[in-house]
Design a protein around this motif. Structure first.
Motif, PDB file in Angstrom:
ATOM      1  N   LEU A 115      46.856 -15.477 -21.567  1.00 24.08           N
ATOM      2  CA  LEU A 115      47.834 -15.868 -20.550  1.00 24.08           C
ATOM      3  C   LEU A 115      49.071 -16.486 -21.198  1.00 24.08           C
ATOM      4  CD1 LEU A 115      48.669 -16.269 -17.616  1.00 24.08           C
ATOM      5  CD2 LEU A 115      47.336 -18.391 -17.608  1.00 24.08           C
ATOM      6  N   ARG A 116      48.867 -17.382 -22.167  1.00 26.07           N
ATOM      7  CA  ARG A 116      50.001 -18.000 -22.865  1.00 26.07           C
ATOM      8  C   ARG A 116      50.871 -16.944 -23.534  1.00 26.07           C
ATOM      9  NH1 ARG A 116      48.410 -20.257 -28.196  1.00 26.07           N
ATOM     10  NH2 ARG A 116      48.547 -18.034 -28.569  1.00 26.07           N
ATOM     11  N   ASP A 117      50.226 -15.994 -24.235  1.00 27.82           N
ATOM     12  CA  ASP A 117      50.978 -14.953 -24.937  1.00 27.82           C
ATOM     13  C   ASP A 117      51.762 -14.088 -23.955  1.00 27.82           C
ATOM     14  OD1 ASP A 117      49.911 -15.978 -27.267  1.00 27.82           O
ATOM     15  OD2 ASP A 117      48.446 -14.341 -27.528  1.00 27.82           O
ATOM     16  N   ALA A 118      51.146 -13.771 -22.830  1.00 28.21           N
ATOM     17  CA  ALA A 118      51.838 -12.959 -21.823  1.00 28.21           C
ATOM     18  C   ALA A 118      53.019 -13.715 -21.238  1.00 28.21           C
ATOM     19  CB  ALA A 118      50.863 -12.553 -20.715  1.00 28.21           C
ATOM     20  N   LEU A 119      52.834 -14.990 -20.955  1.00 32.31           N
ATOM     21  CA  LEU A 119      53.941 -15.783 -20.397  1.00 32.31           C
ATOM     22  C   LEU A 119      55.094 -15.896 -21.391  1.00 32.31           C
ATOM     23  CD1 LEU A 119      51.998 -18.630 -18.585  1.00 32.31           C
ATOM     24  CD2 LEU A 119      53.262 -16.736 -17.538  1.00 32.31           C
ATOM     25  N   ARG A 120      54.773 -16.076 -22.657  1.00 32.09           N
ATOM     26  CA  ARG A 120      55.843 -16.136 -23.674  1.00 32.09           C
ATOM     27  C   ARG A 120      56.580 -14.800 -23.751  1.00 32.09           C
ATOM     28  NH1 ARG A 120      55.543 -20.875 -26.831  1.00 32.09           N
ATOM     29  NH2 ARG A 120      53.496 -21.834 -26.670  1.00 32.09           N
ATOM     30  N   HIS A 121      55.816 -13.707 -23.694  1.00 35.40           N
ATOM     31  CA  HIS A 121      56.462 -12.392 -23.724  1.00 35.40           C
ATOM     32  C   HIS A 121      57.398 -12.229 -22.527  1.00 35.40           C
ATOM     33  CE1 HIS A 121      57.196  -8.126 -24.086  1.00 35.40           C
ATOM     34  NE2 HIS A 121      56.936  -8.056 -22.784  1.00 35.40           N
ATOM     35  N   VAL A 122      56.899 -12.561 -21.351  1.00 28.97           N
ATOM     36  CA  VAL A 122      57.712 -12.400 -20.141  1.00 28.97           C
ATOM     37  C   VAL A 122      58.957 -13.279 -20.218  1.00 28.97           C
ATOM     38  CG1 VAL A 122      57.734 -12.783 -17.642  1.00 28.97           C
ATOM     39  CG2 VAL A 122      55.774 -11.670 -18.716  1.00 28.97           C
ATOM     40  N   ALA A 123      58.819 -14.498 -20.752  1.00 30.67           N
ATOM     41  CA  ALA A 123      59.976 -15.392 -20.863  1.00 30.67           C
ATOM     42  C   ALA A 123      61.039 -14.808 -21.789  1.00 30.67           C
ATOM     43  CB  ALA A 123      59.527 -16.764 -21.376  1.00 30.67           C
ATOM     44  N   ASP A 124      60.615 -14.055 -22.793  1.00 32.73           N
ATOM     45  CA  ASP A 124      61.552 -13.493 -23.771  1.00 32.73           C
ATOM     46  C   ASP A 124      61.821 -12.012 -23.565  1.00 32.73           C
ATOM     47  OD1 ASP A 124      61.624 -15.991 -25.019  1.00 32.73           O
ATOM     48  OD2 ASP A 124      59.955 -15.483 -26.359  1.00 32.73           O
ATOM     49  N   CYS A 125      61.229 -11.416 -22.547  1.00 32.96           N
ATOM     50  CA  CYS A 125      61.314  -9.974 -22.324  1.00 32.96           C
ATOM     51  C   CYS A 125      62.774  -9.534 -22.124  1.00 32.96           C
ATOM     52  CB  CYS A 125      60.485  -9.593 -21.097  1.00 32.96           C
ATOM     53  SG  CYS A 125      60.467  -7.812 -20.796  1.00 32.96           S
ATOM     54  N   PRO A 126      63.178  -8.467 -22.826  1.00 33.17           N
ATOM     55  CA  PRO A 126      64.564  -8.006 -22.692  1.00 33.17           C
ATOM     56  C   PRO A 126      64.813  -7.178 -21.425  1.00 33.17           C
ATOM     57  CG  PRO A 126      63.393  -6.644 -24.284  1.00 33.17           C
ATOM     58  CD  PRO A 126      62.453  -7.737 -23.858  1.00 33.17           C
ATOM     59  N   ALA A 127      63.764  -6.904 -20.640  1.00 33.17           N
ATOM     60  CA  ALA A 127      63.955  -6.117 -19.411  1.00 33.17           C
ATOM     61  C   ALA A 127      64.946  -6.826 -18.492  1.00 33.17           C
ATOM     62  CB  ALA A 127      62.622  -5.920 -18.701  1.00 33.17           C
ATOM     63  N   GLU A 128      65.677  -6.017 -17.709  1.00 36.23           N
ATOM     64  CA  GLU A 128      66.704  -6.573 -16.837  1.00 36.23           C
ATOM     65  C   GLU A 128      66.123  -7.563 -15.825  1.00 36.23           C
ATOM     66  OE1 GLU A 128      70.086  -4.888 -13.836  1.00 36.23           O
ATOM     67  OE2 GLU A 128      69.688  -3.772 -15.673  1.00 36.23           O
ATOM     68  N   THR A 129      64.983  -7.227 -15.247  1.00 40.10           N
ATOM     69  CA  THR A 129      64.295  -8.154 -14.353  1.00 40.10           C
ATOM     70  C   THR A 129      62.834  -8.218 -14.783  1.00 40.10           C
ATOM     71  OG1 THR A 129      63.495  -6.576 -12.704  1.00 40.10           O
ATOM     72  CG2 THR A 129      65.762  -7.382 -12.424  1.00 40.10           C
ATOM     73  N   HIS A 130      62.161  -9.264 -14.374  1.00 43.40           N
ATOM     74  CA  HIS A 130      60.747  -9.387 -14.719  1.00 43.40           C
ATOM     75  C   HIS A 130      59.931  -8.248 -14.139  1.00 43.40           C
ATOM     76  CE1 HIS A 130      61.993 -13.599 -15.475  1.00 43.40           C
ATOM     77  NE2 HIS A 130      61.192 -13.423 -16.506  1.00 43.40           N
ATOM     78  N   MET A 131      60.324  -7.760 -12.990  1.00 46.68           N
ATOM     79  CA  MET A 131      59.575  -6.675 -12.358  1.00 46.68           C
ATOM     80  C   MET A 131      59.718  -5.375 -13.138  1.00 46.68           C
ATOM     81  SD  MET A 131      58.032  -8.308 -10.137  1.00 46.68           S
ATOM     82  CE  MET A 131      57.158  -7.054  -9.254  1.00 46.68           C
ATOM     83  N   ASP A 132      60.715  -5.256 -14.009  1.00 50.73           N
ATOM     84  CA  ASP A 132      60.873  -4.072 -14.860  1.00 50.73           C
ATOM     85  C   ASP A 132      60.055  -4.189 -16.148  1.00 50.73           C
ATOM     86  OD1 ASP A 132      62.663  -2.969 -13.047  1.00 50.73           O
ATOM     87  OD2 ASP A 132      64.425  -3.783 -14.071  1.00 50.73           O
ATOM     88  N   CYS A 133      59.450  -5.333 -16.380  1.00 53.85           N
ATOM     89  CA  CYS A 133      58.691  -5.573 -17.615  1.00 53.85           C
ATOM     90  C   CYS A 133      57.245  -5.110 -17.418  1.00 53.85           C
ATOM     91  CB  CYS A 133      58.727  -7.061 -17.970  1.00 53.85           C
ATOM     92  SG  CYS A 133      57.690  -7.484 -19.388  1.00 53.85           S
ATOM     93  N   PRO A 134      56.784  -4.114 -18.187  1.00 50.96           N
ATOM     94  CA  PRO A 134      55.406  -3.619 -18.023  1.00 50.96           C
ATOM     95  C   PRO A 134      54.360  -4.710 -18.255  1.00 50.96           C
ATOM     96  CG  PRO A 134      56.670  -2.161 -19.469  1.00 50.96           C
ATOM     97  CD  PRO A 134      57.527  -3.359 -19.193  1.00 50.96           C
TER      98      PRO A 134
END
Length: 136
Positions: free
Chosen positions: A99-118
């Motif tokens: 969960l921590r790793d996923a949250l860090r990825h989402v926080a740094d994800c380059p996708a335009e919106t979080h919903m675009d992040c796989p």
């Protein structure tokens, strides 16, 4: 043997006197007498309180912890139950690490919106499934 009054035990254990009185009431610890109105304890009670705190941190109930002590207060730790609890903690740590790793990825994800992040979408699917299991 040197006796400790409730204030000293409270200072050494970090527990308020009200908790010590409660633990005595439910049979987790025993006072050996009184000096005036103040309860007196044998010095090993500080170690016993540390074991109680450790048991609580590991997720054991006070009833479980009470069963881990003989009548004289000596620990009788159930090794098989401790292994099971350690295994459960390992599983919880693995889940929390994911969960921590996923949250860090989402926080740094380059996708335009979080919903675009796989990865965020997978995290949402996992949360929905986990929520469904808890509701049963």
């Amino acid at each position: 043997m040197k006796l400790l009054d409730i204030g000293t035990v409270s200072d050494r254990s970090g527990l308020p006197p009200s908790t010590l009185r409660y633990y005595e009431e439910i049979g987790l610890i025993r006072s050996v007498g009184r000096h005036g109105l103040r309860r007196q304890y044998d010095t090993p009670v500080v170690t016993q309180l540390a074991l109680i705190s450790l048991g609580k941190m590991a997720g054991f109930s006070l009833d479980d912890i009470r069963a881990m002590f003989a009548r004289d207060g000596t620990p009788q730790l159930p090794r098989a139950e401790l292994h099971l609890r350690a295994d459960a903690l390992d599983a919880q740590i693995r889940g929390l690490t994911r969960l921590r790793d996923a949250l860090r990825h989402v926080a740094d994800c380059p996708a335009e919106t979080h919903m675009d992040c796989p990865k965020f979408r997978r995290l949402m699917d996992f949360a929905a499934r986990a929520s469904g299991r808890r509701g049963r």
